[in-house]
Design a protein around this motif. Structure first.
Motif, PDB file in Angstrom:
ATOM      1  N   PRO A   6     -37.816  31.218  17.479  1.00  0.00           N
ATOM      2  CA  PRO A   6     -38.359  31.393  16.122  1.00  0.00           C
ATOM      3  C   PRO A   6     -38.549  32.856  15.730  1.00  0.00           C
ATOM      4  CG  PRO A   6     -39.535  29.646  17.266  1.00  0.00           C
ATOM      5  CD  PRO A   6     -38.650  30.306  18.290  1.00  0.00           C
ATOM      6  N   GLU A   7     -38.810  33.728  16.705  1.00  0.00           N
ATOM      7  CA  GLU A   7     -39.028  35.139  16.370  1.00  0.00           C
ATOM      8  C   GLU A   7     -37.725  35.910  16.166  1.00  0.00           C
ATOM      9  OE1 GLU A   7     -39.894  34.759  20.887  1.00  0.00           O
ATOM     10  OE2 GLU A   7     -40.018  33.524  19.072  1.00  0.00           O
ATOM     11  N   ASN A   8     -36.576  35.264  16.416  1.00  0.00           N
ATOM     12  CA  ASN A   8     -35.285  35.922  16.220  1.00  0.00           C
ATOM     13  C   ASN A   8     -34.899  35.788  14.743  1.00  0.00           C
ATOM     14  OD1 ASN A   8     -32.751  37.017  16.372  1.00  0.00           O
ATOM     15  ND2 ASN A   8     -31.999  35.647  17.979  1.00  0.00           N
ATOM     16  N   ARG A   9     -35.567  36.554  13.902  1.00  0.00           N
ATOM     17  CA  ARG A   9     -35.427  36.383  12.459  1.00  0.00           C
ATOM     18  C   ARG A   9     -34.025  36.727  11.954  1.00  0.00           C
ATOM     19  NH1 ARG A   9     -40.709  38.237  13.172  1.00  0.00           N
ATOM     20  NH2 ARG A   9     -42.295  36.803  12.361  1.00  0.00           N
ATOM     21  N   ARG A  10     -33.389  37.695  12.580  1.00  0.00           N
ATOM     22  CA  ARG A  10     -32.035  38.042  12.138  1.00  0.00           C
ATOM     23  C   ARG A  10     -31.075  36.869  12.295  1.00  0.00           C
ATOM     24  NH1 ARG A  10     -31.012  43.322  10.894  1.00  0.00           N
ATOM     25  NH2 ARG A  10     -32.375  44.945  11.754  1.00  0.00           N
ATOM     26  N   LEU A  19     -31.887  33.665  12.584  1.00  0.00           N
ATOM     27  CA  LEU A  19     -32.297  32.604  11.670  1.00  0.00           C
ATOM     28  C   LEU A  19     -31.694  32.839  10.288  1.00  0.00           C
ATOM     29  CD1 LEU A  19     -36.097  32.221  12.558  1.00  0.00           C
ATOM     30  CD2 LEU A  19     -34.201  30.812  13.361  1.00  0.00           C
ATOM     31  N   LYS A  20     -31.711  34.081   9.853  1.00  0.00           N
ATOM     32  CA  LYS A  20     -31.157  34.413   8.534  1.00  0.00           C
ATOM     33  C   LYS A  20     -29.651  34.197   8.507  1.00  0.00           C
ATOM     34  CE  LYS A  20     -30.984  38.173   5.132  1.00  0.00           C
ATOM     35  NZ  LYS A  20     -31.349  37.281   4.016  1.00  0.00           N
ATOM     36  N   HIS A  35     -29.211  30.439   8.050  1.00  0.00           N
ATOM     37  CA  HIS A  35     -29.713  29.975   6.754  1.00  0.00           C
ATOM     38  C   HIS A  35     -28.833  30.480   5.605  1.00  0.00           C
ATOM     39  CE1 HIS A  35     -33.252  27.750   7.809  1.00  0.00           C
ATOM     40  NE2 HIS A  35     -33.787  28.740   8.491  1.00  0.00           N
ATOM     41  N   ASP A  36     -28.297  31.705   5.728  1.00  0.00           N
ATOM     42  CA  ASP A  36     -27.518  32.307   4.650  1.00  0.00           C
ATOM     43  C   ASP A  36     -26.021  32.082   4.798  1.00  0.00           C
ATOM     44  OD1 ASP A  36     -29.937  33.206   3.782  1.00  0.00           O
ATOM     45  OD2 ASP A  36     -29.600  35.326   4.280  1.00  0.00           O
ATOM     46  N   CYS A  53     -38.228  26.168  20.568  1.00  0.00           N
ATOM     47  CA  CYS A  53     -37.080  26.752  19.885  1.00  0.00           C
ATOM     48  C   CYS A  53     -36.712  25.941  18.651  1.00  0.00           C
ATOM     49  CB  CYS A  53     -35.873  26.803  20.831  1.00  0.00           C
ATOM     50  SG  CYS A  53     -36.136  27.799  22.312  1.00  0.00           S
TER      51      CYS A  53
END
Length: 219
Positions: A149-153, A155-156, A159-160, A173
């Motif tokens: 969850p803390e791997n924001r890059r 995740l983006k 999502h994108d 996870c």
């Protein structure tokens, strides 16, 4: 329930249709700089070892969920996976700055690593598009990816991406699952990124490289 067709491989190697989908190509990043993307070979193990060594501990943790990963084994597996592995290289020394791979089938597990100084340039997104197209050509219908969850890059990235992703919680996870075929939205987003990169490159006064965009899978 209908089962997906088996991947079109022979002895673990991609067939001609899938191999044609992963030919070497130059790509333009968001800032107008260029990289070369190609499938890995066993000879890339030393370069991948150097690439993994150069990653920060945080980046290796995001990729392997472990601070004590054996880099020799990881490099060997990355160079010759039971699936497909792509690298993005930069400069006259072909320095590896990004790696993406999928293994298995139904759905295949996809994962990425990008050099710390190159993160945020769209490398993982480009590798994802090429991997998805190649997987679709190989008869693999879906990808899954497990992300902290803390791997924001990352995740983006998912999502994108424009792919219709579904997300579920698995232990600590997040697990993403999505089809490998490029939807209209995914294709439009990919082409929008390419146009923006082309404009950035033109602003820097550099010619456009020859490159090969992922084609619409013929199914």
């Amino acid at each position: 329930m209908a089962h997906p067709p088996p991947p079109r491989t022979v002895g673990g190697m991609l067939t001609a249709a899938a191999a044609a989908a992963v030919q070497e190509t130059d790509v333009v990043l968001r800032d107008g700089s260029t990289l070369h993307v190609r499938p890995t070979t066993a000879e890339d193990a030393p370069g991948l070892r150097a690439f993994l060594t150069s990653l920060s501990e945080r980046s290796r943790w995001f990729r392997y969920f472990s601070a004590g990963v054996n880099l020799d084994h990881a490099a060997h597996d990355a160079a010759a996976p039971d699936g497909l592995s792509l690298i993005a290289v930069h400069g006259p020394e072909d320095t590896i700055v990004g790696h993406g791979t999928y293994v298995g089938a139904g759905p295949a597990e996809v994962a990425f690593a990008v050099a710390d100084v190159w993160q945020g340039h769209g490398i993982a997104t480009i590798l994802l598009a090429h991997l998805a197209h190649a997987a679709s050509e190989a008869g693999i219908e879906a990808f899954k990816a497990t992300v902290l969850p803390e791997n924001r890059r990352m995740l983006k990235v998912f999502h994108d991406s424009g792919f219709p992703v579904s997300v579920s919680q698995v232990d600590d996870c997040l697990e993403f699952e999505f089809p490998t075929s490029l939807s209209r939205e995914a294709r439009e987003r990919f082409e929008d990124r390419q146009r923006a990169a082309d404009r950035a490159r033109a602003a820097r006064g550099r010619p456009q490289p020859a490159r090969r965009r992922p084609r619409r899978p013929s199914r």
